[in-house]
Design an enzyme around this catalytic site. Structure first.
Site, short mmCIF file in Angstrom:
data_model
loop_
_atom_site.label_atom_id
_atom_site.label_comp_id
_atom_site.label_asym_id
_atom_site.label_seq_id
_atom_site.Cartn_x
_atom_site.Cartn_y
_atom_site.Cartn_z
N GLN A 43 41.29 36.66 51.08
CA GLN A 43 41.79 37.47 52.19
C GLN A 43 40.78 37.64 53.33
O GLN A 43 41.16 37.97 54.43
CB GLN A 43 42.22 38.84 51.67
N HIS A 142 41.08 37.34 41.87
CA HIS A 142 41.95 38.18 42.70
C HIS A 142 43.09 37.27 43.18
O HIS A 142 43.09 36.80 44.31
CB HIS A 142 41.13 38.75 43.87
N ASN A 187 41.92 41.28 39.09
CA ASN A 187 42.55 42.30 39.93
C ASN A 187 44.04 42.38 39.61
O ASN A 187 44.72 41.35 39.47
CB ASN A 187 42.39 41.92 41.40
N GLU A 188 44.58 43.58 39.50
CA GLU A 188 46.03 43.82 39.36
C GLU A 188 46.67 42.85 38.39
O GLU A 188 47.64 42.14 38.74
CB GLU A 188 46.71 43.74 40.73
N GLU A 397 41.39 50.49 44.85
CA GLU A 397 42.11 50.33 46.11
C GLU A 397 42.97 51.56 46.35
O GLU A 397 43.66 52.03 45.44
CB GLU A 397 43.05 49.11 46.09
N TRP A 440 41.02 50.53 50.61
CA TRP A 440 41.50 49.18 50.93
C TRP A 440 41.98 49.23 52.35
O TRP A 440 42.87 50.03 52.64
CB TRP A 440 42.64 48.77 49.99
O1 IFM Z 1 46.00 43.22 49.98
C1 IFM Z 1 46.45 43.62 48.74
C2 IFM Z 1 45.41 43.31 47.68
O2 IFM Z 1 45.10 41.95 47.64
C3 IFM Z 1 45.92 43.72 46.32
N1 IFM Z 1 46.39 45.07 46.33
C4 IFM Z 1 47.32 45.46 47.36
C5 IFM Z 1 46.73 45.11 48.70
C6 IFM Z 1 47.67 45.57 49.83
O3 IFM Z 1 48.86 44.87 49.82
#
Ligand code: IFM
Length: 510
Positions: A43, A142, A187-188, A397, A440
């Protein structure tokens, strides 16, 4: 008298505008509680094809036109501008910076030789942070598995990923672990498998009809469960390696990151209350139960049946306890309506197994912004405390989405930042083991779902400027004041707004 009431009303209103959280300060938090901001490799870095980097599944996804036609080829060009960005972090007063390593930049073939240029870049970035006293918090994956591993054996769907992920983690621990103390494997993990393998709106864009509609391949009934299983095994394997080989010398910590909603029953009925707990089990319990107890939640085993892989006794023992902390990404509240009828269908995906209908809480005044409701985050922290024995938690985040090219006067983000941070204080007082908070995001960066249309950043990046100049928003200024230990930030911020507003109008958006 009437007039006096009116004056008081407007004073209250203007204080509310900045989240009325101005009586608290950094000093109300424990000194070792850490405040930072974050990003992720694809990103922010750009330089997608530079110096030996190969594509990840996110490059492929973006280049198929999924993110409103945008991609991360250039993004914020942080790869070349990292020094300037670290200086902005210093100016902001960040105590920590959360970023991810691009696996395919460090090891372009997914396994095997390390790319010296990739190694040098991450060493430079880490050194730059450390030399300015900013703590690096590093994520290994990620949403950006090397495409080469996806092509070779199906990535997270194949057990071979456990070995390759562990070898990649080994390189990171060995090369950077003398300076990095906080490692997050993925991540997530939950959103990655739901979005990537059930509904197909995230890389690697796998799904099947009728559950996901935009995929050329996949199986929404089984693949999310398989990918999640391999993620847990890979996470546990990397954590075990860290503990056996590095922890004694490097004294660091390792965890897994999950996306959390605060789920609230839609109606005041027993069915919705039970459905709410089921939603928690499918979102968080899917990963946290194995990490805490070595087993998947009973509701998941029951509803997914044979589609849910089993752990062997040895695997269960190894997954159990394989974390020092959990990372939590929190943005919004979700209402939950029971939908047990979906279980009557033989052909089901994870959502049908979960048997709920999810309805997001909306901000009625905006299509972009999340409603600010710190009680949701407090609920999540309390849930971890009560159900999972209060593990150490980093809010990895939390932030406010706004339309990107709109304004530097991001009052909604100031309000969100201020109220969520203030909202952590009662959680801490109630004994929550929350250890840190990362906004974030640090810069406006490439967003997964809409490319460059929304932004979460403390800093605006002017994409029309060949230098990709960065500009502080009001939220960056607010955070700086907060991190400096100021109370009553509102008065200062109103002055700042005036300065910024003149600057912004003149320079950027006209
Ligand atoms: O930008 C994303 C991130 O990569 C993962 N969590 C949510 C964010 C906002 O959409």
């Amino acid at each position: 008298m009437e007039f006096l009431h009116l004056v008081i009303f407007f004073i209250v209103l203007s204080i509310k505008r900045v989240g009325c959280g101005n009586q608290f300060s950094r000093d109300d938090f424990p000194p070792d509680f850490v405040f930072g901001s974050g990003s992720s490799a694809y990103q922010i870095e750009g330089a997608a094809a530079a110096d030996g980097r190969t594509p990840s599944i996110w490059d492929t996804f973006a280049h198929s036109g999924t993110s409103h036609g945008a991609n991360g080829d250039v993004a914020c060009d942080h790869y070349h501008k990292y020094k300037e960005d670290v200086q902005l972090m210093v100016d902001t007063g960040l105590e920590a910076y959360r970023f991810s390593i691009s696996w395919s930049r460090l090891i372009p073939n997914g396994r095997g030789p390390v790319n010296p240029k990739g190694l040098q870049y991450y060493n430079n970035l880490i050194n730059e942070l450390i030399s300015h006293g900013i703590q690096p918090h590093v994520t290994l994956h990620h949403h950006d598995l090397p495409q080469v591993l996806e092509d070779e054996y199906g990535g997270w769907l194949n057990r071979k990923i456990v070995k390759d992920f562990t070898a990649y983690a080994d390189v990171c621990f060995k090369r950077f672990g003398d300076r990095v103390s906080y490692w997050t494997t993925l991540n997530e993990a939950n959103v990655f498998v739901l979005g990537g393998y059930d509904l197909g709106f995230l890389p690697p864009q796998r799904c099947s009809l009728p559950f996901g509609i935009n995929c050329s391949r996949g199986n929404s009934s089984s693949e999310p469960y398989i990918a999640a299983h391999h993620i847990l095994l890979a996470h546990a394997s990397a954590a075990r390696l860290y503990k056996k080989k590095y922890k004694e010398k490097q004294h660091g910590y390792i965890g897994l990151n999950l996306f959390a909603y605060w789920f609230v029953p839609f109606r005041n009925t027993t069915e919705d209350a039970i459905a709410t707990e089921r939603a928690n089990e499918f979102y968080l319990g899917w990963f946290v139960n194995p990490l805490v107890s070595g087993e998947y939640p009973i509701s998941m085993k029951k509803n997914a049946g044979s589609r849910m892989p089993d752990f062997t006794n040895l695997e269960s023992m190894r997954v159990k306890g394989s974390f020092d902390f959990l990372g939590v990404n929190y943005y919004n509240i979700m209402y939950v309506k029971d939908n047990s009828d979906s279980l009557k269908d033989e052909h089901r995906d994870v959502n049908a197994d979960m048997a709920v209908q999810l309805i997001p809480m909306l901000d009625n005044s905006s299509t972009f912004e999340f409603p600010v409701a710190p009680w949701g985050l407090q609920g999540v922290l309390e849930y971890f405390k009560q159900l999972y024995g209060n593990p150490p938690i980093y809010i990895h985040e939390n932030g406010q989405r706004m339309q990107r090219n709109s304004t530097l006067e991001d009052w909604p983000r100031v309000k969100s930042l201020s109220e969520y941070i203030e909202g952590l204080l009662p959680s801490l007082r109630n004994g929550s083991n929350v250890r840190g908070y990362f906004t974030w995001s640090f810069l406006d960066l490439f967003e997964m779902l809409d490319g460059y249309e929304s932004g979460y950043g403390l800093y605006y990046v002017d994409l029309d400027d060949p230098d990709l100049s960065r500009y502080p928003k009001l939220s960056a200024k607010w955070y700086t004041q907060f991190l400096k230990g100021q109370r009553n930030i509102s008065d200062r911020i109103i002055q700042l707004e005036k300065n910024l507003s003149a600057f912004a109008t003149a320079q950027i958006f006209q």
